[in-house]
Design an enzyme around this catalytic site. Structure first.
Site, PDB file in Angstrom:
ATOM      1  N   TYR A 108      10.518   4.243   1.754  1.00 32.58           N
ATOM      2  CA  TYR A 108      11.402   3.256   2.384  1.00 32.58           C
ATOM      3  C   TYR A 108      12.862   3.400   1.965  1.00 32.58           C
ATOM      4  O   TYR A 108      13.754   2.854   2.631  1.00 32.58           O
ATOM      5  CB  TYR A 108      10.903   1.829   2.107  1.00 32.58           C
ATOM      6  CG  TYR A 108       9.793   1.434   3.055  1.00 32.58           C
ATOM      7  CD1 TYR A 108      10.083   0.901   4.310  1.00 32.58           C
ATOM      8  CD2 TYR A 108       8.460   1.633   2.732  1.00 32.58           C
ATOM      9  CE1 TYR A 108       9.068   0.569   5.194  1.00 32.58           C
ATOM     10  CE2 TYR A 108       7.446   1.305   3.603  1.00 32.58           C
ATOM     11  CZ  TYR A 108       7.760   0.765   4.845  1.00 32.58           C
ATOM     12  OH  TYR A 108       6.756   0.446   5.724  1.00 32.58           O
TER      13      TYR A 108
ATOM     14  N   ASP B  32       0.806  -1.229   0.000  1.00 30.39           N
ATOM     15  CA  ASP B  32       0.000   0.000   0.000  1.00 30.39           C
ATOM     16  C   ASP B  32       0.840   1.281   0.000  1.00 30.39           C
ATOM     17  O   ASP B  32       0.308   2.373  -0.070  1.00 30.39           O
ATOM     18  CB  ASP B  32      -0.947   0.006   1.206  1.00 30.39           C
ATOM     19  CG  ASP B  32      -0.193  -0.009   2.535  1.00 30.39           C
ATOM     20  OD1 ASP B  32       1.038   0.164   2.550  1.00 30.39           O
ATOM     21  OD2 ASP B  32      -0.853  -0.190   3.567  1.00 30.39           O
TER      22      ASP B  32
HETATM   23  P1  NAD Z   1      -1.024  -8.069  13.552  1.00 30.50           P
HETATM   24  O1  NAD Z   1      -0.032  -8.833  14.334  1.00 30.50           O
HETATM   25  O2  NAD Z   1      -1.889  -7.069  14.205  1.00 30.50           O
HETATM   26  O3  NAD Z   1      -2.030  -9.096  12.825  1.00 30.50           O
HETATM   27  C1  NAD Z   1      -1.632 -10.257  12.239  1.00 30.50           C
HETATM   28  C2  NAD Z   1      -2.626 -11.355  12.559  1.00 30.50           C
HETATM   29  O4  NAD Z   1      -2.182 -12.536  11.885  1.00 30.50           O
HETATM   30  C3  NAD Z   1      -2.742 -11.719  14.036  1.00 30.50           C
HETATM   31  O5  NAD Z   1      -4.075 -11.693  14.435  1.00 30.50           O
HETATM   32  C4  NAD Z   1      -2.152 -13.123  14.123  1.00 30.50           C
HETATM   33  O6  NAD Z   1      -2.758 -13.925  15.090  1.00 30.50           O
HETATM   34  C5  NAD Z   1      -2.417 -13.643  12.730  1.00 30.50           C
HETATM   35  N1  NAD Z   1      -1.578 -14.748  12.304  1.00 30.50           N
HETATM   36  C6  NAD Z   1      -0.247 -14.936  12.538  1.00 30.50           C
HETATM   37  N2  NAD Z   1       0.170 -16.065  11.941  1.00 30.50           N
HETATM   38  C7  NAD Z   1      -0.918 -16.599  11.311  1.00 30.50           C
HETATM   39  C8  NAD Z   1      -1.122 -17.760  10.520  1.00 30.50           C
HETATM   40  N3  NAD Z   1      -0.120 -18.586  10.242  1.00 30.50           N
HETATM   41  N4  NAD Z   1      -2.352 -17.997  10.033  1.00 30.50           N
HETATM   42  C9  NAD Z   1      -3.378 -17.155  10.307  1.00 30.50           C
HETATM   43  N5  NAD Z   1      -3.255 -16.038  11.048  1.00 30.50           N
HETATM   44  C10 NAD Z   1      -2.021 -15.762  11.539  1.00 30.50           C
HETATM   45  O7  NAD Z   1      -0.225  -7.410  12.352  1.00 30.50           O
HETATM   46  P2  NAD Z   1      -0.580  -6.103  11.506  1.00 30.50           P
HETATM   47  O8  NAD Z   1       0.272  -4.989  11.969  1.00 30.50           O
HETATM   48  O9  NAD Z   1      -2.028  -5.897  11.447  1.00 30.50           O
HETATM   49  O10 NAD Z   1      -0.043  -6.527  10.077  1.00 30.50           O
HETATM   50  C11 NAD Z   1      -0.525  -7.647   9.395  1.00 30.50           C
HETATM   51  C12 NAD Z   1       0.357  -7.950   8.206  1.00 30.50           C
HETATM   52  O11 NAD Z   1       0.147  -7.016   7.163  1.00 30.50           O
HETATM   53  C13 NAD Z   1       1.856  -7.869   8.513  1.00 30.50           C
HETATM   54  O12 NAD Z   1       2.543  -8.851   7.778  1.00 30.50           O
HETATM   55  C14 NAD Z   1       2.213  -6.497   7.999  1.00 30.50           C
HETATM   56  O13 NAD Z   1       3.580  -6.374   7.760  1.00 30.50           O
HETATM   57  C15 NAD Z   1       1.400  -6.493   6.756  1.00 30.50           C
HETATM   58  N6  NAD Z   1       1.175  -5.212   6.098  1.00 30.50           N
HETATM   59  C16 NAD Z   1       1.588  -5.105   4.813  1.00 30.50           C
HETATM   60  C17 NAD Z   1       1.378  -3.973   4.104  1.00 30.50           C
HETATM   61  C18 NAD Z   1       1.895  -3.903   2.709  1.00 30.50           C
HETATM   62  O14 NAD Z   1       2.105  -2.829   2.200  1.00 30.50           O
HETATM   63  N7  NAD Z   1       2.135  -5.023   2.041  1.00 30.50           N
HETATM   64  C19 NAD Z   1       0.724  -2.894   4.693  1.00 30.50           C
HETATM   65  C20 NAD Z   1       0.321  -3.021   6.020  1.00 30.50           C
HETATM   66  C21 NAD Z   1       0.523  -4.196   6.708  1.00 30.50           C
HETATM   67  C1  G6P Z   2       3.278   0.736   5.107  1.00 32.22           C
HETATM   68  C2  G6P Z   2       3.973  -0.337   4.322  1.00 32.22           C
HETATM   69  C3  G6P Z   2       3.704  -1.684   4.928  1.00 32.22           C
HETATM   70  C4  G6P Z   2       4.103  -1.707   6.382  1.00 32.22           C
HETATM   71  C5  G6P Z   2       3.411  -0.597   7.119  1.00 32.22           C
HETATM   72  C6  G6P Z   2       4.042  -0.522   8.501  1.00 32.22           C
HETATM   73  O1  G6P Z   2       1.907   0.635   4.982  1.00 32.22           O
HETATM   74  O2  G6P Z   2       3.585  -0.362   2.984  1.00 32.22           O
HETATM   75  O3  G6P Z   2       4.395  -2.647   4.207  1.00 32.22           O
HETATM   76  O4  G6P Z   2       3.761  -2.924   6.989  1.00 32.22           O
HETATM   77  O5  G6P Z   2       3.619   0.630   6.478  1.00 32.22           O
HETATM   78  O6  G6P Z   2       3.418   0.392   9.255  1.00 32.22           O
HETATM   79  P1  G6P Z   2       3.609   0.483  10.826  1.00 32.22           P
HETATM   80  O7  G6P Z   2       2.709   1.600  11.133  1.00 32.22           O
HETATM   81  O8  G6P Z   2       3.177  -0.870  11.350  1.00 32.22           O
HETATM   82  O9  G6P Z   2       5.042   0.750  11.082  1.00 32.22           O
HETATM   83 MN    MN Z   3       4.376  -2.278   2.008  1.00 29.73          MN
END
Ligand code: NAD
Ligand code: G6P
Ligand code: MN
Length: 441
Positions: free
Chosen positions: A264, A172
């Protein structure tokens, strides 16, 4: 329009509730019949789910069935789309990822540098298992993944499932940056057409145009150079850490005005500055636990006790809307253009074919159709190739259990470079992650 069945994996994520508001905001573009939450942490998921049930009842009554479960068969059967957002090891392991490199004066960050390597090593196994399990129930469903570090997850999934054309990794961040460009220009993000190349969390916008084809790139650069740029998406606008990051885009652009940088890149271009601002006892993970995590779950509690969302400010953020719009374009063959992470295969003509690159693509029900980027300049090419070497070595190391390859990976990473430090950091990471990484013992 066929209504879709959606499974959200990581139903307990801090982003789930925002994602639900985005489903509501986009219900005409991506109408839903059934929504299922799946998580391994039943209690964490239940809070999001009970609040979501109330939200859907009030604002999305068209959904015929909403369930939440820890049962794989229930979660993985009969779905058209899987949105995946898991965090293996949770925010407590994220904190370790950030602290270990910082103890050696190296960048300690969720997805960049040595912290990103540790997180990547934990994510790979869970993601491969999940895809195998999803495929045993839903052969043709789209799997859209946000799980980080997306660059390493994408590389690993592409190796393990080379013939599976319905897995798509997205991020995102470019979209969140474009929300800020749109604000500078006085338009909507959806009016802007980006040209961009790079690896995930490691790329550049080469141009931004509007739908009429007018080139707005120089206008954006001039505004940023003169006035700077702020984070405006509601999910990050109130966050001092994100505002500081957006301010650094001005510095990066002043130091190299060639292209508009991804936020980043600050970790790779100014590693010493990024380390200097850190407090090892209050790294980003701790801030997220005290910030987004607390805020989201308190919001859930209030909705559940009130039995209504009426007194709450809920918003659809770009994080959710981006995933939902990508899904809509794939489901209904609209061919809209979004940035996605795909095998290069000549898109960047002077970069190896098997790099997972982040580029714009037109999304149809046949998947992403990418536009040629052509040759990229020497500086960015060399930066990308070094980082790509790091990413590929991390994935090699995971498959082979090779500690040497982890040391080599960090030797290439701009945030470490130095071999003695790389060895110490690898030792600490493997020790801390022993239970996740049996292949290294
Ligand atoms: P979080 O820890 O709040 O939530 C993650 C959830 O996944 C938890 O509820 C946990 O219990 C669950 N989980 C862990 N292992 C699991 C499995 N094997 N199967 C099913 N559920 C499982 O984390 P968050 O801060 O909400 O972030 C979630 C994910 O999204 C992270 O990997 C974060 O880096 C990613 N993220 C990516 C982007 C991006 O740009 N690609 C943006 C935002 C967040
Ligand atoms: C952005 C990135 C994600 C990352 C997030 C982390 O959205 O694209 O890949 O997981 O920031 O944000 P945080 O607020 O958890 O540091
Ligand atoms: Mn990202």
């Amino acid at each position: 329009m066929k209504q879709q069945n959606l499974t959200v994996i990581g139903g307990g994520s801090t982003y789930t509730l925002g994602m639900m508001s985005s489903l509501i905001a986009e219900k005409d573009a991506f109408p839903l019949k059934r929504v299922v939450f799946y998580d391994i942490d039943a209690d964490r998921q239940a809070l999001n789910a009970q609040a979501t049930a109330i939200l859907f009842k009030e604002q999305y009554p068209e959904i015929e069935e909403f369930i939440y479960t820890t049962n794989k068969e229930v979660a993985f059967s009969n779905s058209d789309f899987f949105f995946v957002q898991i965090r293996t090891g949770g925010l407590l392991m994220r904190e370790k990822d950030e602290q270990i490199p910082l103890a050696y004066n190296c960048v300690g960050q969720e997805t960049c540098g040595a912290g990103g390597m540790a997180y990547g090593l934990r994510s790979i196994g869970d993601m491969i298992t999940l895809v195998n399990e999803i495929r045993s129930y839903s052969k043709n469903a789209w799997i859209l993944n946000y799980t980080n570090p997306a660059a390493i997850v994408a590389e690993a999934l592409n190796r393990e499932f080379p013939d599976d054309k319905r897995i798509l990794n997205i991020c995102d961040m470019p979209a969140a940056i474009m929300v800020s460009y749109a604000q500078l220009l006085g338009c909507e993000i959806w009016d802007l057409v980006p040209e961009y190349f790079g690896l995930n969390h490691y790329g550049w916008f080469t141009s931004i145009r509007n739908k009429n084809g007018d080139d707005l790139t120089d206008k954006i650069k001039n505004i940023i150079m003169n006035k700077g740029i702020t984070a405006v998406d509601p999910e990050i606008a109130d966050d001092p850490s994100w505002q500081a990051t957006f301010q650094n885009m001005k510095v990066m652009l002043q130091d190299n005005p060639e292209f508009l940088p991804n936020t980043y890149l600050q970790y790779y271009l100014y590693p010493e500055k990024m380390v200097a601002k850190e407090d090892i006892s209050n790294t980003r993970s701790r801030q997220v636990m005290n910030g987004r995590e607390k805020r989201v779950f308190e919001l859930c509690q209030r909705i559940i006790s009130a039995g209504s969302t009426k007194n709450e400010q809920m918003h659809a953020d770009i994080h959710g809307r981006y995933m939902v719009r990508v899904a809509a374009s794939l489901a209904y063959n609209t061919g809209d253009t979004y940035l996605v992470i795909v095998p290069n295969n000549g898109i960047i003509s002077n970069l190896q074919d098997d790099a997972m690159v982040e580029v714009p693509a037109s999304l149809t029900n046949n998947g992403p159709h990418c536009f040629a980027v052509g040759k990229i300049p020497t500086f960015q090419k060399a930066m990308i190739e070094t980082q790509l070497g790091y990413e590929k070595l991390v994935v090699d190391a995971w498959f082979e259990g090779s500690k040497q390859k982890l040391v080599n990976a960090l030797t290439l990473n701009r945030t470490v470079i130095n071999v003695p430090k790389a060895k110490k950091i690898v030792d600490d990471i493997l020790k801390e992650n022993q239970m996740y990484l049996p292949q290294f013992s």
